[in-house]
Motif scaffolding. Structure first.
Motif, PDB file in Angstrom:
ATOM      1  N   TYR A 289       0.851  -1.201   0.000  1.00 45.53           N
ATOM      2  CA  TYR A 289       0.000   0.000   0.000  1.00 45.53           C
ATOM      3  C   TYR A 289       0.884   1.248   0.000  1.00 45.53           C
ATOM      4  O   TYR A 289       1.013   1.941   1.013  1.00 45.53           O
ATOM      5  N   ARG A 290       1.486   1.489  -1.119  1.00 45.16           N
ATOM      6  CA  ARG A 290       2.430   2.604  -1.249  1.00 45.16           C
ATOM      7  C   ARG A 290       1.741   3.933  -0.924  1.00 45.16           C
ATOM      8  O   ARG A 290       0.679   4.237  -1.459  1.00 45.16           O
ATOM      9  N   GLY A 291       2.374   4.694  -0.061  1.00 49.66           N
ATOM     10  CA  GLY A 291       1.866   6.015   0.278  1.00 49.66           C
ATOM     11  C   GLY A 291       0.807   6.027   1.364  1.00 49.66           C
ATOM     12  O   GLY A 291       0.370   7.105   1.792  1.00 49.66           O
ATOM     13  N   ASP A 292       0.370   4.847   1.832  1.00 50.04           N
ATOM     14  CA  ASP A 292      -0.650   4.775   2.878  1.00 50.04           C
ATOM     15  C   ASP A 292       0.034   4.797   4.250  1.00 50.04           C
ATOM     16  O   ASP A 292       0.413   3.766   4.793  1.00 50.04           O
ATOM     17  N   LYS A 293       0.188   5.962   4.814  1.00 52.67           N
ATOM     18  CA  LYS A 293       0.904   6.117   6.083  1.00 52.67           C
ATOM     19  C   LYS A 293       0.085   5.636   7.280  1.00 52.67           C
ATOM     20  O   LYS A 293       0.639   5.450   8.362  1.00 52.67           O
ATOM     21  N   SER A 294      -1.223   5.452   7.096  1.00 49.40           N
ATOM     22  CA  SER A 294      -2.064   5.060   8.224  1.00 49.40           C
ATOM     23  C   SER A 294      -1.757   3.659   8.730  1.00 49.40           C
ATOM     24  O   SER A 294      -2.094   3.309   9.869  1.00 49.40           O
ATOM     25  N   LEU A 295      -1.121   2.835   7.904  1.00 46.01           N
ATOM     26  CA  LEU A 295      -0.792   1.472   8.312  1.00 46.01           C
ATOM     27  C   LEU A 295       0.531   1.388   9.076  1.00 46.01           C
ATOM     28  O   LEU A 295       0.773   0.414   9.794  1.00 46.01           O
ATOM     29  N   GLU A 296       1.360   2.360   8.931  1.00 50.55           N
ATOM     30  CA  GLU A 296       2.702   2.311   9.516  1.00 50.55           C
ATOM     31  C   GLU A 296       2.663   2.344  11.044  1.00 50.55           C
ATOM     32  O   GLU A 296       1.906   3.104  11.645  1.00 50.55           O
ATOM     33  N   ILE A 297       3.484   1.503  11.659  1.00 52.64           N
ATOM     34  CA  ILE A 297       3.695   1.552  13.110  1.00 52.64           C
ATOM     35  C   ILE A 297       4.895   2.473  13.344  1.00 52.64           C
ATOM     36  O   ILE A 297       6.036   2.125  13.031  1.00 52.64           O
ATOM     37  N   LYS A 298       4.623   3.645  13.876  1.00 51.48           N
ATOM     38  CA  LYS A 298       5.655   4.668  14.018  1.00 51.48           C
ATOM     39  C   LYS A 298       6.384   4.547  15.350  1.00 51.48           C
ATOM     40  O   LYS A 298       5.909   3.886  16.286  1.00 51.48           O
ATOM     41  N   ARG A 299       7.514   5.231  15.434  1.00 50.26           N
ATOM     42  CA  ARG A 299       8.280   5.235  16.674  1.00 50.26           C
ATOM     43  C   ARG A 299       7.473   5.841  17.811  1.00 50.26           C
ATOM     44  O   ARG A 299       7.626   5.457  18.964  1.00 50.26           O
ATOM     45  N   THR A 300       6.605   6.791  17.477  1.00 49.00           N
ATOM     46  CA  THR A 300       5.767   7.395  18.505  1.00 49.00           C
ATOM     47  C   THR A 300       4.693   6.431  18.997  1.00 49.00           C
ATOM     48  O   THR A 300       4.186   6.565  20.108  1.00 49.00           O
ATOM     49  N   ASP A 301       4.339   5.439  18.168  1.00 47.31           N
ATOM     50  CA  ASP A 301       3.364   4.422  18.576  1.00 47.31           C
ATOM     51  C   ASP A 301       3.989   3.426  19.548  1.00 47.31           C
ATOM     52  O   ASP A 301       3.344   2.979  20.494  1.00 47.31           O
ATOM     53  N   VAL A 302       5.241   3.055  19.275  1.00 46.93           N
ATOM     54  CA  VAL A 302       5.956   2.074  20.097  1.00 46.93           C
ATOM     55  C   VAL A 302       7.340   2.650  20.400  1.00 46.93           C
ATOM     56  O   VAL A 302       8.290   2.439  19.630  1.00 46.93           O
ATOM     57  N   PRO A 303       7.485   3.375  21.500  1.00 46.71           N
ATOM     58  CA  PRO A 303       8.778   3.992  21.824  1.00 46.71           C
ATOM     59  C   PRO A 303       9.943   3.006  21.855  1.00 46.71           C
ATOM     60  O   PRO A 303      11.064   3.348  21.472  1.00 46.71           O
ATOM     61  N   LEU A 304       9.682   1.755  22.268  1.00 44.55           N
ATOM     62  CA  LEU A 304      10.758   0.771  22.345  1.00 44.55           C
ATOM     63  C   LEU A 304      11.261   0.338  20.974  1.00 44.55           C
ATOM     64  O   LEU A 304      12.307  -0.295  20.859  1.00 44.55           O
ATOM     65  N   ALA A 305      10.522   0.694  19.917  1.00 46.76           N
ATOM     66  CA  ALA A 305      10.958   0.339  18.565  1.00 46.76           C
ATOM     67  C   ALA A 305      11.866   1.403  17.969  1.00 46.76           C
ATOM     68  O   ALA A 305      12.367   1.247  16.859  1.00 46.76           O
ATOM     69  N   ASP A 306      12.100   2.490  18.702  1.00 42.84           N
ATOM     70  CA  ASP A 306      12.956   3.562  18.202  1.00 42.84           C
ATOM     71  C   ASP A 306      14.394   3.072  18.089  1.00 42.84           C
ATOM     72  O   ASP A 306      14.862   2.254  18.887  1.00 42.84           O
ATOM     73  N   ARG A 307      15.088   3.582  17.084  1.00 45.03           N
ATOM     74  CA  ARG A 307      16.508   3.276  16.954  1.00 45.03           C
ATOM     75  C   ARG A 307      17.253   4.118  17.976  1.00 45.03           C
ATOM     76  O   ARG A 307      17.170   5.349  17.962  1.00 45.03           O
ATOM     77  N   LEU A 308      18.000   3.482  18.837  1.00 44.57           N
ATOM     78  CA  LEU A 308      18.554   4.157  19.998  1.00 44.57           C
ATOM     79  C   LEU A 308      19.709   5.088  19.663  1.00 44.57           C
ATOM     80  O   LEU A 308      20.698   4.698  19.031  1.00 44.57           O
ATOM     81  N   LEU A 309      19.579   6.307  20.097  1.00 45.57           N
ATOM     82  CA  LEU A 309      20.680   7.260  20.136  1.00 45.57           C
ATOM     83  C   LEU A 309      21.501   7.303  18.851  1.00 45.57           C
ATOM     84  O   LEU A 309      22.734   7.215  18.878  1.00 45.57           O
ATOM     85  N   LEU A 310      20.809   7.392  17.718  1.00 44.73           N
ATOM     86  CA  LEU A 310      21.539   7.541  16.465  1.00 44.73           C
ATOM     87  C   LEU A 310      22.296   8.863  16.482  1.00 44.73           C
ATOM     88  O   LEU A 310      21.794   9.884  16.989  1.00 44.73           O
ATOM     89  N   PRO A 311      23.513   8.893  15.973  1.00 42.65           N
ATOM     90  CA  PRO A 311      24.263  10.159  15.961  1.00 42.65           C
ATOM     91  C   PRO A 311      23.560  11.193  15.104  1.00 42.65           C
ATOM     92  O   PRO A 311      22.981  10.877  14.059  1.00 42.65           O
ATOM     93  N   ILE A 312      23.593  12.431  15.556  1.00 39.68           N
ATOM     94  CA  ILE A 312      22.994  13.519  14.799  1.00 39.68           C
ATOM     95  C   ILE A 312      23.928  13.901  13.658  1.00 39.68           C
ATOM     96  O   ILE A 312      25.121  14.125  13.858  1.00 39.68           O
ATOM     97  N   ARG A 313      23.371  13.915  12.453  1.00 43.49           N
ATOM     98  CA  ARG A 313      24.190  14.265  11.300  1.00 43.49           C
ATOM     99  C   ARG A 313      24.474  15.754  11.305  1.00 43.49           C
ATOM    100  O   ARG A 313      23.561  16.582  11.396  1.00 43.49           O
ATOM    101  N   LYS A 314      25.733  16.108  11.166  1.00 45.94           N
ATOM    102  CA  LYS A 314      26.119  17.508  11.122  1.00 45.94           C
ATOM    103  C   LYS A 314      26.113  18.012   9.685  1.00 45.94           C
ATOM    104  O   LYS A 314      26.424  17.259   8.756  1.00 45.94           O
ATOM    105  N   ALA A 315      25.722  19.237   9.531  1.00 45.06           N
ATOM    106  CA  ALA A 315      25.707  19.812   8.188  1.00 45.06           C
ATOM    107  C   ALA A 315      27.111  19.897   7.617  1.00 45.06           C
ATOM    108  O   ALA A 315      28.072  20.171   8.334  1.00 45.06           O
ATOM    109  N   SER A 316      27.226  19.608   6.329  1.00 45.53           N
ATOM    110  CA  SER A 316      28.533  19.692   5.684  1.00 45.53           C
ATOM    111  C   SER A 316      28.991  21.137   5.604  1.00 45.53           C
ATOM    112  O   SER A 316      28.182  22.052   5.378  1.00 45.53           O
ATOM    113  N   ILE A 317      30.266  21.328   5.756  1.00 40.43           N
ATOM    114  CA  ILE A 317      30.826  22.698   5.680  1.00 40.43           C
ATOM    115  C   ILE A 317      31.365  22.939   4.278  1.00 40.43           C
ATOM    116  O   ILE A 317      32.101  22.148   3.742  1.00 40.43           O
TER     117      ILE A 317
END
Length: 261
Positions: A233-261
């Motif tokens: 179901y391409r583009g149907d976001k209503s089916l997605e289980i988001k990180r806000t739905d299941v906090p434990l499914a979040d990817r832990l402490l990913l490094p913040i990408r810094k803007a290129s100089i």
């Protein structure tokens, strides 16, 4: 080997069976098992005989003769497993398992042989989450069969395998029951079932403690569910289980990408 017969062998385990026994009636449990055993009277393919089935506690063994091409018996088996797994998932019941092909002897109340041991090992040591794994040797045999057939027939064999199976991050193939269910279920019913599954997965996962050994199984299921919903179901976001739905499914402490100089 004397007495053995080449068959496609599946070993299945019903996850959380201890809790199911405590919550459901004997009739409910028997009905649940019948969904997996439903092919008992159905022939595997013309001239190949019926699927043999053994059920004990939370484990189920299926053995399907493959006297002719492996692909014929294998595709029948996977298609039936996908249907059973989909129906069980709609009832909140998860299964894991392993499928192989090889020598096995199946008699009433008895199953043994090299293929049985391999199917059991796939389920107990490799499946881990709610997936039915395919023995890598079956993939090799299917490719060899496709090469032997050649041409359009060989390409059709590979195409069918890709329709029924999904390739996981660990390099193993497993039964893609969500995709297969979209082929035997109407689009409206399939999407409605996924929405119900989504709610149930979120509820159960959020009820687990971070230390629960079951958590990793549901995190795998969330990834598979999201990937499947996105493909079908391409583009149907209503089916997605988001990180806000299941906090434990979040990817832990990913490094913040810094803007290129």
């Amino acid at each position: 080997m004397a007495g053995y017969r080449k068959q496609v062998v599946t070993f299945l385990d019903i996850m959380g069976f201890r809790n199911i026994v405590g919550l459901k009636t004997a009739d409910d449990i028997s009905d649940m098992l019948d969904r997996i055993l439903a092919s008992a009277a159905a022939p595997s393919a013309a001239g190949e005989g019926n699927t043999s089935l053994i059920s004990f506690s939370d484990s189920i063994i299926r053995a399907r003769p493959c006297a002719r091409d492996l692909s014929v018996a294998f595709f029948h088996e996977v298609s039936e497993l996908a249907r059973a797994q989909w129906n069980l998932m709609n009832s909140g019941i998860l299964v894991r398992g392993g499928i192989t092909a090889g020598e096995v002897l199946i008699k009433p109340g008895r199953a043994f042989g090299p293929a049985f041991i391999k199917a059991y090992d796939l389920e107990s040591s490799w499946a881990k989450g709610p997936r039915i794994l395919v023995d890598p040797e079956i993939i090799i045999m299917l490719r060899a069969e496709a090469k032997t057939k050649g041409g359009e027939e060989g390409r059709a064999l590979i195409a069918r395998a890709r329709e029924l199976l999904n390739h996981d991050a660990d390099g193993l193939w497993f039964v893609d029951y969500i995709r297969e269910a979209s082929q035997f279920t109407s689009s409206a019913d399939h999407r409605a079932a996924l929405l119900a599954q989504r709610d149930e997965i979120i509820k159960i996962t959020n009820g687990l403690k971070p230390s629960s050994p079951v958590l990793s199984k549901y995190l795998w299921l969330i990834r598979y569910f999201n990937d499947s919903a996105k493909r079908i179901y391409r583009g149907d976001k209503s089916l997605e289980i988001k990180r806000t739905d299941v906090p434990l499914a979040d990817r832990l402490l990913l490094p913040i990408r810094k803007a290129s100089i």
